[in-house]
Design a protein around this motif. Structure first.
Motif, PDB file in Angstrom:
ATOM      1  N   GLU A 158      -0.763   1.105  -7.418  1.00  0.00           N
ATOM      2  CA  GLU A 158      -1.950   1.462  -7.313  1.00  0.00           C
ATOM      3  C   GLU A 158      -2.783   0.265  -7.056  1.00  0.00           C
ATOM      4  O   GLU A 158      -3.143  -0.541  -7.913  1.00  0.00           O
ATOM      5  CB  GLU A 158      -2.661   2.351  -8.538  1.00  0.00           C
ATOM      6  CG  GLU A 158      -4.027   2.650  -8.398  1.00  0.00           C
ATOM      7  CD  GLU A 158      -4.603   2.894  -9.687  1.00  0.00           C
ATOM      8  OE1 GLU A 158      -5.905   3.589  -9.522  1.00  0.00           O
ATOM      9  OE2 GLU A 158      -3.982   3.106 -10.497  1.00  0.00           O
ATOM     10  N   GLN A 185       1.015  -1.145  -0.134  1.00  0.00           N
ATOM     11  CA  GLN A 185       0.047  -0.025   0.028  1.00  0.00           C
ATOM     12  C   GLN A 185       0.805   1.250   0.232  1.00  0.00           C
ATOM     13  O   GLN A 185       0.556   2.403  -0.435  1.00  0.00           O
ATOM     14  CB  GLN A 185      -0.779   0.104   1.268  1.00  0.00           C
ATOM     15  CG  GLN A 185      -2.223  -0.995   1.042  1.00  0.00           C
ATOM     16  CD  GLN A 185      -3.154  -0.354   0.534  1.00  0.00           C
ATOM     17  OE1 GLN A 185      -3.243   0.460  -0.580  1.00  0.00           O
ATOM     18  NE2 GLN A 185      -4.527  -1.045   0.919  1.00  0.00           N
ATOM     19  N   PHE A 219      -3.823  -4.761  -8.852  1.00  0.00           N
ATOM     20  CA  PHE A 219      -3.070  -3.736  -8.597  1.00  0.00           C
ATOM     21  C   PHE A 219      -2.433  -3.184 -10.175  1.00  0.00           C
ATOM     22  O   PHE A 219      -2.613  -4.125 -10.871  1.00  0.00           O
ATOM     23  CB  PHE A 219      -1.852  -3.917  -7.763  1.00  0.00           C
ATOM     24  CG  PHE A 219      -0.829  -4.726  -8.193  1.00  0.00           C
ATOM     25  CD1 PHE A 219       0.227  -4.076  -8.864  1.00  0.00           C
ATOM     26  CD2 PHE A 219      -1.020  -5.984  -8.258  1.00  0.00           C
ATOM     27  CE1 PHE A 219       1.213  -4.913  -9.438  1.00  0.00           C
ATOM     28  CE2 PHE A 219       0.052  -6.905  -8.685  1.00  0.00           C
ATOM     29  CZ  PHE A 219       1.266  -6.198  -9.279  1.00  0.00           C
ATOM     30  N   ARG A 228       2.277   2.353 -11.627  1.00  0.00           N
ATOM     31  CA  ARG A 228       2.061   3.555 -12.477  1.00  0.00           C
ATOM     32  C   ARG A 228       3.366   3.893 -13.194  1.00  0.00           C
ATOM     33  O   ARG A 228       3.205   4.724 -14.243  1.00  0.00           O
ATOM     34  CB  ARG A 228       1.998   4.881 -11.441  1.00  0.00           C
ATOM     35  CG  ARG A 228       0.951   4.867 -10.308  1.00  0.00           C
ATOM     36  CD  ARG A 228       0.724   5.937  -9.450  1.00  0.00           C
ATOM     37  NE  ARG A 228      -0.487   6.019  -8.586  1.00  0.00           N
ATOM     38  CZ  ARG A 228      -0.471   5.442  -7.533  1.00  0.00           C
ATOM     39  NH1 ARG A 228       0.607   4.803  -7.044  1.00  0.00           N
ATOM     40  NH2 ARG A 228      -1.684   5.313  -7.000  1.00  0.00           N
ATOM     41  N   CYS A 273      -4.714  -4.467 -15.186  1.00  0.00           N
ATOM     42  CA  CYS A 273      -4.441  -4.391 -14.170  1.00  0.00           C
ATOM     43  C   CYS A 273      -3.596  -5.799 -13.957  1.00  0.00           C
ATOM     44  O   CYS A 273      -3.842  -6.827 -14.733  1.00  0.00           O
ATOM     45  CB  CYS A 273      -5.681  -4.175 -13.105  1.00  0.00           C
ATOM     46  SG  CYS A 273      -6.737  -5.559 -13.379  1.00  0.00           S
TER      47      CYS A 273
END
Length: 418
Positions: free
Chosen positions: A343, A337, A359, A362, A391
């Protein structure tokens, strides 16, 4: 033997499997299930019955599930029986085994007679439901971005052939409350809406929808609900009928541990007459669920092994299994996290997710992330083509350990810092 001939041989088509017979048979099946589940195991004891390749870390268990060793051995035994005894077995003995599997499954899932059929997977079950439900030009169907790609494509096909209208809504990746989700679906319904298609646990991010609250809210409108429960059955603890959906499709070969090629379709008995068979069959009664079950040759050994999967799954309490799976997911999400490039797309709360999580990074394309996890760390994940950006889906199973989740955290930390 094709499915229609099989059912005729069993006497189901001629009506000999009466409700009273079914109830009586269920009483015997209940005793068997209670006996099988009397001594439940701890997670560690349960895990000893799985033998998987540990040369890599498989966190892509959303594809299909793993059979435990007792189930696998029974499946091999059943396959050998069919392969050696051939048509004599299939025509003379299998019909009773098929009937027994139906009764045992109905008992295990607490389903009434004439409400479900076996299918080869949830996709087939949903196609039977979607293409069999009576719809006309202008009728509306509500979907979301989290519904399974293949089912959306089926609806899109009907948009072309039946001229129905598809209404898409966007579900937040991190919902504020169940009420927020319920309102989204209620607001999407109009006077032309006939079907709301729901996905209990989606295959992208693993978000759990509050199905009972949604179906309760939609009942006054008269709209029917089709529920894709492919990923939720034997993953989280619930009762099919208590969810309130009109039609439900599940997989037995994901979290339940039956052989690949076993699924189930449930239809509320009062809706069966209105349904049209996907595969032509005009010899069934209009109110018989078996009119929807004309698929051709039956996978004999698969059906014969369902009972073994039930017996094994009864060796662990559903809540224990669910909590353990959630813990595996929580371990890796909590561990990443704080990483600036990561993300997380899945809420960590057990209200909203269990084993499946997803997740993005980026600073890296999703396919490259999956490739790097594999080549550098021997960790297997999978790219999912989610609207708004691809994802990486991570799906541990009951045989995975906390160390597997921690291995993923270390690998993503390396990627984050690279």
């Amino acid at each position: 033997m094709d499915r229609r001939e099989l059912l005729k041989t069993m006497g189901i088509l001629s009506g000999s499997l009466l409700i009273s017979d079914y109830v009586a048979a269920q009483e015997n099946a209940t005793s068997t299930l209670m006996e099988n589940g009397k001594d439940q195991l701890s997670i560690q004891e349960f895990q000893k019955y799985y033998q998987t390749d540990r040369s890599f870390t498989n966190l892509e268990n959303g594809f299909f599930g793993v059979m435990s060793e007792p189930v696998l051995h029974k499946f091999i035994e059943n396959t050998r029986t069919v392969n050696s005894r051939l048509s004599g077995f299939a025509r003379l003995e299998f019909p009773k085994l098929y009937r027994d599997a139906l009764i045992l499954t109905g008992t295990y899932l607490k389903l009434p007679s004439n409400s479900f059929i076996f299918t080869r997977n949830a996709t087939e079950a949903l196609n039977v439901a979607i293409q069999g439900y009576p719809l006309a030009a202008g009728d509306e169907v509500v979907l979301s971005q989290f519904d399974y790609d293949s089912m959306v494509e089926t609806w899109e096909m009907l948009q072309k052939t039946k001229k129905i209208k598809l209404v898409y809504l966007e579900i937040p990746a991190h919902p504020e409350s169940a009420a927020q989700i319920v309102e989204l679906y209620k607001n999407a319904v109009t006077s032309r809406t006939k079907i709301v298609h729901l996905t209990h646990i989606n295959h992208f991010t693993g978000l759990i929808l509050p199905i009972k609250e949604i179906t309760d809210a939609l009942k006054p409108s008269g709209v029917k609900t089709i529920l894709d429960a492919a990923h939720s059955f034997a993953h989280i603890d619930y009762s099919i009928t208590e969810l309130g959906a009109d039609i439900v499709a599940i997989n037995l070969h994901k979290w339940f541990g039956s052989p690949v090629g076993t699924g189930l379709l449930y239809v509320k008995p009062e809706l069966i007459s209105a349904m049209n068979p996907l595969f032509g069959d005009v010899k069934q009664k209009e109110n018989s669920i078996y009119k929807l079950a004309h698929f051709g040759t039956t996978p004999f050994a698969n059906i014969m092994t369902i009972g073994a999967a039930m017996a094994f799954q009864q060796q662990i309490a559903p809540a224990v299994k669910q909590n353990y799976l959630h813990g595996l997911k929580k371990t890796w999400i909590d561990g990443v996290q704080h990483l600036s490039a990561v993300e997380v797309l899945t809420p960590v709360s057990p209200e909203w997710s269990c084993a499946i999580g997803a997740f993005r990074m980026r600073n890296m394309d999703a396919k490259k992330v999956v490739d790097q996890l594999w080549t550098a760390h021997k960790i297997l994940g999978v790219v999912r083509n989610l609207k708004g950006g691809d994802c990486i889906r991570i799906t541990p199973q009951i045989y995975n350990t906390t160390a597997d989740s921690e291995r993923l955290v270390k690998a993503l930390t390396v990627l984050n810092n690279s």
